[in-house]
Design a protein around this motif. Structure first.
Motif, mmCIF file in Angstrom:
data_model
loop_
_atom_site.group_PDB
_atom_site.id
_atom_site.type_symbol
_atom_site.label_atom_id
_atom_site.label_comp_id
_atom_site.label_asym_id
_atom_site.label_seq_id
_atom_site.Cartn_x
_atom_site.Cartn_y
_atom_site.Cartn_z
ATOM 1 N N ILE A 271 83.595 55.935 30.405
ATOM 2 C CA ILE A 271 83.548 57.386 30.248
ATOM 3 C C ILE A 271 83.240 58.059 31.580
ATOM 4 C CG2 ILE A 271 82.370 59.306 29.115
ATOM 5 C CD1 ILE A 271 81.864 57.558 26.732
ATOM 6 N N GLY A 272 82.302 57.481 32.338
ATOM 7 C CA GLY A 272 81.921 58.079 33.613
ATOM 8 C C GLY A 272 83.032 57.984 34.640
ATOM 9 N N MET A 273 83.219 59.056 35.407
ATOM 10 C CA MET A 273 84.172 59.089 36.519
ATOM 11 C C MET A 273 83.422 58.797 37.817
ATOM 12 S SD MET A 273 87.284 60.034 35.348
ATOM 13 C CE MET A 273 88.166 61.082 36.509
ATOM 14 N N THR A 274 84.095 58.175 38.756
ATOM 15 C CA THR A 274 83.430 57.738 39.979
ATOM 16 C C THR A 274 83.177 58.883 40.953
ATOM 17 O OG1 THR A 274 85.485 57.227 41.170
ATOM 18 C CG2 THR A 274 84.568 55.492 39.771
ATOM 19 N N THR A 275 82.341 58.593 41.951
ATOM 20 C CA THR A 275 82.067 59.540 43.027
ATOM 21 C C THR A 275 82.848 59.121 44.266
ATOM 22 O OG1 THR A 275 80.206 58.309 43.971
ATOM 23 C CG2 THR A 275 79.726 59.768 42.116
ATOM 24 N N SER A 276 82.655 59.865 45.370
ATOM 25 C CA SER A 276 83.365 59.559 46.613
ATOM 26 C C SER A 276 82.967 58.196 47.160
ATOM 27 C CB SER A 276 83.094 60.638 47.662
ATOM 28 O OG SER A 276 81.707 60.807 47.875
ATOM 29 N N GLU A 277 81.809 57.687 46.762
ATOM 30 C CA GLU A 277 81.389 56.366 47.238
ATOM 31 C C GLU A 277 82.317 55.271 46.725
ATOM 32 O OE1 GLU A 277 77.442 53.452 47.258
ATOM 33 O OE2 GLU A 277 77.252 55.586 46.781
ATOM 34 N N GLU A 278 82.760 55.400 45.470
ATOM 35 C CA GLU A 278 83.692 54.418 44.912
ATOM 36 C C GLU A 278 85.145 54.825 45.150
ATOM 37 O OE1 GLU A 278 81.181 55.732 43.060
ATOM 38 O OE2 GLU A 278 79.841 53.998 43.068
ATOM 39 N N GLY A 279 85.383 56.128 45.198
ATOM 40 C CA GLY A 279 86.737 56.609 45.437
ATOM 41 C C GLY A 279 87.726 56.197 44.366
ATOM 42 N N GLY A 280 87.234 55.976 43.164
ATOM 43 C CA GLY A 280 88.119 55.631 42.060
ATOM 44 C C GLY A 280 88.370 54.148 41.889
ATOM 45 N N ASP A 281 87.865 53.324 42.808
ATOM 46 C CA ASP A 281 88.111 51.878 42.744
ATOM 47 C C ASP A 281 86.796 51.117 42.671
ATOM 48 O OD1 ASP A 281 90.943 51.900 42.912
ATOM 49 O OD2 ASP A 281 90.803 52.297 45.061
ATOM 50 N N VAL A 282 86.685 50.247 41.652
ATOM 51 C CA VAL A 282 85.504 49.404 41.465
ATOM 52 C C VAL A 282 85.979 48.001 41.121
ATOM 53 C CG1 VAL A 282 83.460 48.997 40.039
ATOM 54 C CG2 VAL A 282 84.089 51.334 40.674
ATOM 55 N N SER A 283 85.382 46.995 41.753
ATOM 56 C CA SER A 283 85.758 45.622 41.438
ATOM 57 C C SER A 283 85.161 45.219 40.098
ATOM 58 C CB SER A 283 85.274 44.663 42.529
ATOM 59 O OG SER A 283 83.863 44.667 42.629
ATOM 60 N N VAL A 284 85.927 44.462 39.316
ATOM 61 C CA VAL A 284 85.465 43.999 38.000
ATOM 62 C C VAL A 284 85.684 42.493 37.903
ATOM 63 C CG1 VAL A 284 85.937 46.207 36.893
ATOM 64 C CG2 VAL A 284 87.704 44.456 36.917
ATOM 65 N N PRO A 285 84.910 41.804 37.039
ATOM 66 C CA PRO A 285 85.022 40.351 36.900
ATOM 67 C C PRO A 285 86.259 39.956 36.085
ATOM 68 C CG PRO A 285 83.383 41.178 35.379
ATOM 69 C CD PRO A 285 83.817 42.363 36.205
#
Length: 355
Positions: A271-285
């Motif tokens: 549900i949460g949208m990312t901030t500029s720190e993630e820039g829309g990309d997060v690594s997942v397992p």
């Protein structure tokens, strides 16, 4: 009329006198009675989300969780009249695309995000316009306090749509909610109402206490444990993990913790949208998600046709969105509340009720 006006990323928000909105042929103008102050407004104010094409321009009026009364109706509108108490989703649809026709107007191909683009101003103002009114407006029961449903345009609605229509929460399921801001507390309340055994995760004891009041049966203070996913799993039968895990914050750590809290075959709801720190990309397992057949779902707003479900549950006493509204303010105070959102110094859903 008075409005809160965006001056540029990180620039002070200003209270200004602006022209009242024009009424389009297929639209209406609504006099604002309440509008939630959402972290999404804060993200846009900070200049986040350019990676998804959202770039607010100076002069914009934020505010996308409104409730108000119709004061002007376009000639092409058939279903609404002056005086109607209404709300609407933030992602306004055209009603004609394949997704709209399938009942998924929240992902309309021509969706217009209210309060994020200059041609669809928001509701931090005395009045606001709504395009395609017959498609987007929702009648609010007169028995409902406008402030109680001011979060339905975004936070409560997004949580409801995700939990009730995207993932499968059935009575007795274990559900973890990572992040207990406005949308996270909404998720706690909704998942509990649907029979889930909810575990709330946050770093603020007061938010965890409020989560318990809203239905959480267990809480995890993530600053007091070494391994959040293991702490969450410890509450489940044989520490097997939760059936549904929800990230309601949008930072890499909570997204990863949410996925890693799942048991085999579990469902992650973003549900949460990312901030500029993630820039829309997060690594997942990825490999674990494959071998455990875990599923990843997103929830983006809610189509207008699902609002009646919320109102019926409210009428039946199963949910009470008003419990999550913890602060009200006047229009002139909106900039200060927005500033405090950046410090995570708010509880629940703050709502502007004086215009």
């Amino acid at each position: 009329m008075k409005a809160v006006v965006f001056q540029g990323a990180n620039e002070p928000l200003e209270i200004r006198d602006v022209d009242r909105p024009a009424c389009e042929e297929n639209g209406v103008v609504v006099e604002t009675e309440a509008c939630g102050i959402c972290r999404s407004d804060w993200h846009a104010w900070q200049g986040d989300w350019d990676w998804i094409g959202l770039m607010p321009t100076p002069g914009l009026i934020f505010g996308h969780e409104p409730v108000g009364r119709v004061v002007e109706v376009g000639d092409g509108v058939e279903r609404f009249s002056e005086g109607d108490l209404v709300t609407n989703p933030f992602n306004l649809s055209d009603g004609t695309c394949p997704h709209c026709r399938e009942g998924r107007a929240n992902i309309c191909e021509k969706s217009v995000p209210m309060g994020f683009v200059p041609f669809q101003q928001g509701a931090f103002a005395e009045e606001y316009p709504v395009r395609n009114a017959d498609q987007n407006l929702v009648t609010v029961p007169e028995s409902v306090d406008p402030a109680e449903v001011a979060g339905l345009g975004c936070r409560f609605a997004t949580a409801f749509h995700g939990i009730a229509h995207r993932v499968d929460v059935t009575p007795g399921d274990w559900v973890a909610v990572h992040g207990c801001g406005g949308v996270g507390l909404s998720a706690v309340h909704i998942a509990s109402a649907l029979g889930g055994n909810v575990i709330a995760v946050d770093v603020v004891p007061e938010k965890l206490e409020l989560a318990r009041e809203l239905g959480a049966i267990e809480t995890v203070d993530s600053e007091r444990v070494d391994d959040v996913p293991q702490a969450v799993k410890g509450y489940t039968e044989r520490s097997r993990g939760v059936d549904v895990s929800i990230d309601a914050l949008g930072i890499a750590e909570t997204i990863q913790n949410s996925i890693n809290s799942l048991g085999k075959g579990g469902q992650h709801l973003q549900i949460g949208m990312t901030t500029s720190e993630e820039g829309g990309d997060v690594s997942v397992p990825v490999d674990t998600m494959v071998t455990d057949e875990r599923e990843f779902y997103g929830s983006y707003g809610m189509p207008p046709n699902e609002y009646d479900e919320i109102f019926r549950m409210m009428d039946g006493g199963k949910i009470d969105p008003g419990k999550i509204v913890t602060e009200t303010c006047a229009l002139e105070e909106v900039p200060d509340v927005m500033d405090r959102l950046g410090e995570y110094d708010t509880m629940g859903i703050p709502v502007c009720t004086e215009f």
